[in-house]
Enzyme design. Structure first.
Site, PDB file in Angstrom:
ATOM      1  N   ILE A   1       1.081  -1.156  -0.174  1.00 32.80           N
ATOM      2  CA  ILE A   1      -0.186   0.044   0.057  1.00 32.80           C
ATOM      3  C   ILE A   1       0.444   1.300  -0.159  1.00 32.80           C
ATOM      4  CG2 ILE A   1      -2.026  -1.082   0.905  1.00 32.80           C
ATOM      5  CD1 ILE A   1      -1.245   0.363   3.577  1.00 32.80           C
TER       6      ILE A   1
ATOM      7  N   GLY B   1       8.677   3.797  -0.511  1.00 33.42           N
ATOM      8  CA  GLY B   1       9.288   4.640   0.078  1.00 33.42           C
ATOM      9  C   GLY B   1      11.367   4.437  -0.553  1.00 33.42           C
ATOM     10  N   GLY B   2      12.152   4.936  -0.756  1.00 29.29           N
ATOM     11  CA  GLY B   2      13.661   4.594  -0.777  1.00 29.29           C
ATOM     12  C   GLY B   2      14.423   3.162   0.249  1.00 29.29           C
ATOM     13  N   PHE B   3      13.011   3.129   1.098  1.00 33.23           N
ATOM     14  CA  PHE B   3      14.152   2.264   2.012  1.00 33.23           C
ATOM     15  C   PHE B   3      13.531   0.398   2.190  1.00 33.23           C
ATOM     16  CE2 PHE B   3      15.339   0.525   6.411  1.00 33.23           C
ATOM     17  CZ  PHE B   3      16.309   0.189   6.005  1.00 33.23           C
ATOM     18  N   GLY B   4      12.338   0.607   1.594  1.00 34.91           N
ATOM     19  CA  GLY B   4      11.015  -0.152   0.988  1.00 34.91           C
ATOM     20  C   GLY B   4      10.171  -0.089   1.231  1.00 34.91           C
TER      21      GLY B   4
ATOM     22  N   VAL C   1       5.404  -0.395   2.232  1.00 33.71           N
ATOM     23  CA  VAL C   1       4.577  -0.838   3.333  1.00 33.71           C
ATOM     24  C   VAL C   1       3.432  -1.750   2.954  1.00 33.71           C
ATOM     25  CG1 VAL C   1       2.678   0.671   4.584  1.00 33.71           C
ATOM     26  CG2 VAL C   1       4.838   1.475   4.046  1.00 33.71           C
TER      27      VAL C   1
ATOM     28  N   LYS D   1       5.199  -2.376   8.219  1.00 31.63           N
ATOM     29  CA  LYS D   1       6.434  -1.083   6.976  1.00 31.63           C
ATOM     30  C   LYS D   1       8.228  -1.764   7.661  1.00 31.63           C
ATOM     31  CE  LYS D   1       8.104   3.587   8.692  1.00 31.63           C
ATOM     32  NZ  LYS D   1       7.531   4.857   8.787  1.00 31.63           N
TER      33      LYS D   1
ATOM     34  N   ASP E   1      10.674  15.870  11.220  1.00 30.42           N
ATOM     35  CA  ASP E   1      10.254  15.648   9.751  1.00 30.42           C
ATOM     36  C   ASP E   1       8.349  15.752   9.737  1.00 30.42           C
ATOM     37  OD1 ASP E   1      10.511  15.061   6.951  1.00 30.42           O
ATOM     38  OD2 ASP E   1      10.632  13.331   7.284  1.00 30.42           O
TER      39      ASP E   1
END
Length: 853
Positions: A516, A519-522, A524, A538, A634
């Site tokens: 769903i 992102g740059g890291f993985g 969700v 996540k 952030d």
């Protein structure tokens, strides 16, 4: 396991006591008598009588200890510390573990179940409770948070229709991890025969080829949840079954097309109470509903305007779900039968001509009747119902008297079954013991055999779990170890740890169909835990080793705090160098999903204000309510998530920092954040303060107002950075020109002025000139009051306010902010700067939920 059982005595004495205590509900029909009825005042030892004056009925909620209730030590009573709307909500029963109410059922049939929730002020902080509620085979409520209603801080009442055929019936409350459940009152009683009939028609409207067909399976195999019950053209009223009917005016799409009919006071039902079909009886809807109506305005019969003069109701419903739609009609306008004809449409598709076939409806006027249809809602989140005068109608009139919508809940295999009964025969007990011994021997032999295999086979080839990978799943999830390694993260809450095997099962082995967000890291993933809870999982890129500090920070922060407007951490997993966080599932996705570059429905100005207020409350709690204070670092629109009711929750705490001490006004740290939202003072001095969050939140407010990206390189140079361009427009008096066109006509100018000045204060270049989040929260609430047309009398600011929130609506101009558009990439690409280095940081907290459907 906590057990909360309500049982009825079968002895004569017990029956008499129960009869006296319940004071059987007085219903007007001699043919209908509730043989199974419970009204429970939960958490209280006293009875409470609720008198319904407009129905001449009353119901007595019985205190729990009055010979009908027994409790285990795992539940407790809670009492309100402040005023409540009714004595019924003065107390509640609190559950720390899975618990249930058990009812004896003497008569098979359809039962009405009402659960009452009111989050009063108490040490347990009821508003923070999150839990599931189930009945055998069905989830009634999932990931439920009992938020009080906006009208007079009213209670939340959930109403269900359930067909029960078993001799006993359980309602089970299942607290989510690290939370609890509660309930203030419960109602359960048998409904009249055929009030809800098993057989009903389905209306299909796909491909512009609407058709009516039988609804397969029948309604008795589902649970129905009431979503709307409208007294069309009338006022709020209660009927003899204690159902509440409310006015329809707020749901009209074109109010100018409709008139309220003059009330008619001589409604006569033409059938008895046991009849079913189109003719209504006295339990279908009360006379006060059939005696009022919305009617199309009178027009000349010589014109064709009747084709355009329709009445449309637009009601919010869950997306892509079956609903039962019940429409109530009573023709007290015509002098004789077969004079009035009009067309009924759903989602602008013709359904039928009302009154076209009166053979099934009584020919004696006025005759109350109704139609039922199962309708599958579309992806808009609303259901549109229209009535339009027909060309063959003599008077060109259309009308509707009442409307009900109920969501159909399908059965679920994920509902845990009831525990096996404890009373078993000696033979079964002996068999269980023998079977257990045999199982132990088999397991022991298997263990010894595996030890032998380990001597000749490598470990990596011997300890795989035999779970195949689903097509499209992550390559890292092919198989997982049976035994997990120890946590590499010290000093974190081990009680929140979730086994990797459970998360693999919850996400269908991390299948691509469950994604769903990315992102740059993985990725969700949407998941369902074993207890039926919907979650967002996540997961880092397996084996990357990046983002470990952010992963640990998020666990440390979220395991210590809990607030309605902060996303809740359900658990985490760090087996085999995995970094996985599990959050509550928020159905509506991110705030940005609803602002631009999306197919989601546009938010109204009022909704946007309420979302901003919710997010401000969450940030205010972080700054002042959390131990030591926390700076988010952030804040952006993709880190503000929305639940099904559009309640805002601040998310993503991977970059958070503990707030500065009183002796030190700032925290010296490397710069991290997202371009477009980044505080220029923090970027310049590397000194982080709470006011850095205030600046970022000011950019979010501007984004909400204008519905455009904060960095858009496709625009002219001076417009690339939204913060720069927005302040330029504000200072030159042209801010109205960049307001989102979809809300321009909705905004009260006083509300816009207050909102824009709040943005201006947040975006001051010097942090010391910016307001606190408490000030911002106060100003936004004031802007909402102005929008609602309330007498917005200034009230005292929050205790932590450092600047006046009641200053004149005209503020001096602020200095032009330096453009950040040259610092990095465009759009909300989560580019993070660490000291002198500007690069796209693939860190764990960077993930954004793109579409939480």
């Amino acid at each position: 396991m906590a057990i909360l059982q309500l049982h009825r005595k079968h002895s004569l004495g017990g029956a008499l006591v129960l009869l006296l205590q319940l004071s059987w509900l007085q219903l007007p029909s001699q043919g209908y008598y509730t043989q199974d009825k419970y009204f429970i005042n939960c958490g209280s030892g006293s009875n409470f009588t609720d008198t319904i004056t407009d129905t001449e009925s009353h119901k007595v909620y019985v205190g729990e200890p009055n010979h009908v209730a027994s409790f285990s030590s795992s539940s407790k009573e809670e009492r309100s510390e402040s005023a409540v709307p009714s004595p019924l909500y003065q107390t509640a029963r609190i559950f720390g573990r899975e618990s249930w109410y058990k009812f004896n059922i003497d008569t098979k049939g359809t039962y009405l179940v009402r659960l009452h929730f009111f989050s009063f002020s108490s040490p347990s902080n009821l508003v923070s409770a999150r839990f599931n509620v189930s009945v055998p085979g069905f989830w009634l409520l999932q990931n439920f948070n009992a938020t009080n209603g906006s009208i007079n801080n009213s209670a939340l009442v959930k109403e269900f229709f359930i067909h029960i055929t078993s001799p006993s019936f359980k309602i089970t409350f299942r607290p989510l991890p690290s939370s609890f459940a509660f309930v203030n009152a419960i109602e359960l009683f048998l409904l009249p025969l055929h009030l809800i009939d098993d057989q009903v028609s389905r209306f299909n409207y796909s491909f512009n080829n609407p058709a009516i067909s039988p609804y397969s399976g029948g309604l008795y195999s589902r649970v129905l949840e009431t979503k709307h019950r409208l007294n069309v053209g009338g006022q709020t009223t209660n009927d003899s079954l204690l159902r509440k009917w409310i006015p329809d005016d707020t749901y009209l799409a074109y109010p100018g097309n409709a008139n309220n009919a003059s009330p008619y006071n001589d409604i006569r039902y033409r059938v008895n109470d046991d009849s079913y079909g189109p003719n209504a009886n006295r339990f279908t809807a009360p006379p006060i509903v059939y005696g009022t109506a919305k009617v199309t305005k009178n027009i000349s019969a010589s014109t064709e305007d009747y084709k355009l003069l329709n009445i449309t109701w637009r009601l919010p419903v869950e997306k892509n779900v079956d609903h039962l739609l019940r429409l109530h009609f009573c023709d007290f306008f015509s002098l004789q039968n077969d004079l009035t004809f009009f067309n009924l449409s759903i989602y602008d598709n013709y359904v039928r001509t009302v009154n076209n076939d009166r053979t099934a409806v009584s020919s004696v006027l006025p005759a109350p009747y109704y139609y039922d249809f199962v309708v599958h809602s579309d992806c808009s989140g609303h259901m549109n119902i229209s009535i339009t005068p027909d060309a063959s109608d003599y008077v060109h009139k259309a009308f509707l008297n009442g409307l009900e919508i109920m969501k159909l809940i399908e059965s679920s295999n994920s509902v845990p079954p009831d525990p096996e009964p404890k009373h078993r025969s000696r033979f079964l007990l002996l068999g269980s013991v023998v079977g257990g011994l045999v199982l132990i021997v088999v397991v022991a032999l298997g263990f010894l055999w595996r030890l032998k295999l380990r001597k000749v086979k490598p470990v990596e080839n011997s300890d795989w779990l035999p779970i195949p990978v689903a097509a499209g799943g992550s390559s890292h999830s092919k198989l997982i170890y049976l035994t997990s390694q120890g946590s590499p993260l010290p000093n974190i809450n081990l009680e929140l740890k979730i086994p990797l095997i459970e998360l693999q099962s919850a996400t269908k082995n991390f299948h691509a169909s469950q994604i769903i967000g990315k992102g740059g890291f993985g990725n969700v993933y949407k998941g369902v835990l074993r207890n039926g809870m919907l979650v967002a999982v996540k997961r880092s890129q397996p084996g990357s080793g990046q983002g470990l500090p952010e992963f640990q920070t998020e666990i440390m922060v979220l395991s210590k705090i809990r607030h309605r407007h902060l996303v809740s951490l359900i658990g985490y997993c760090d087996e085999r160098s995995e970094m996985i966080l599990v959050y509550e599932y928020l159905e509506k996705g991110t705030l940005r999903d609803h602002l631009y570059n999306t197919n989601s429905q546009s938010l109204s100005w009022k909704q946007r204000l309420e979302i901003c207020i919710g997010a401000a409350r969450g940030l205010h709690y972080l700054h002042k309510g959390a131990a030591g204070g926390i700076i988010h670092r952030d804040v952006k629109s993709t880190n503000i998530l929305l639940d099904v009711n559009l309640v805002a929750k601040v998310a993503d705490f991977g970059l958070s920092k503990s707030g500065p001490l009183d002796s030190q006004p700032y925290v010296t740290t490397g710069v991290k954040g997202t371009f477009g939202y980044l505080d220029p003072e923090y970027f310049r001095l590397q000194q982080l303060t709470e006011k850095s969050d205030v600046y970022s939140f000011g950019v979010v407010l501007l984004e909400v107002l204008c519905a455009r990206a904060v960095i858009d390189p496709s625009l002219p140079r001076e417009q690339i950075n939204l913060a720069d361009w927005g302040m330029h427009c504000k200072n030159t008096g042209i801010l109205q020109e960049i307001v989102d066109p979809s809300i321009k006509g909705q905004i009260d100018q006083s509300s816009l002025r207050k909102f824009s000045e709040t943005v201006q204060k947040c975006l001051q270049e010097d942090g010391s000139d910016r307001p606190t989040m408490g000030d911002v929260l106060w100003d936004l609430e004031y802007a909402l009051q102005l929008q609602m047309g309330a007498n917005a009398i200034p009230r005292e600011p929050h205790e932590d306010n450092s600047s006046s929130a009641t200053e004149s609506l005209q503020l001096p101009n602020v200095r032009r902010l330096p453009s950040l558009s040259t610092l990095g990439e465009a759009d909300d690409s989560s580019v993070r700067c660490d000291e002198s280095d500007c690069a796209e940081a693939s860190v764990f907290s960077e993930l954004k939920i793109l579409d939480a459907r």
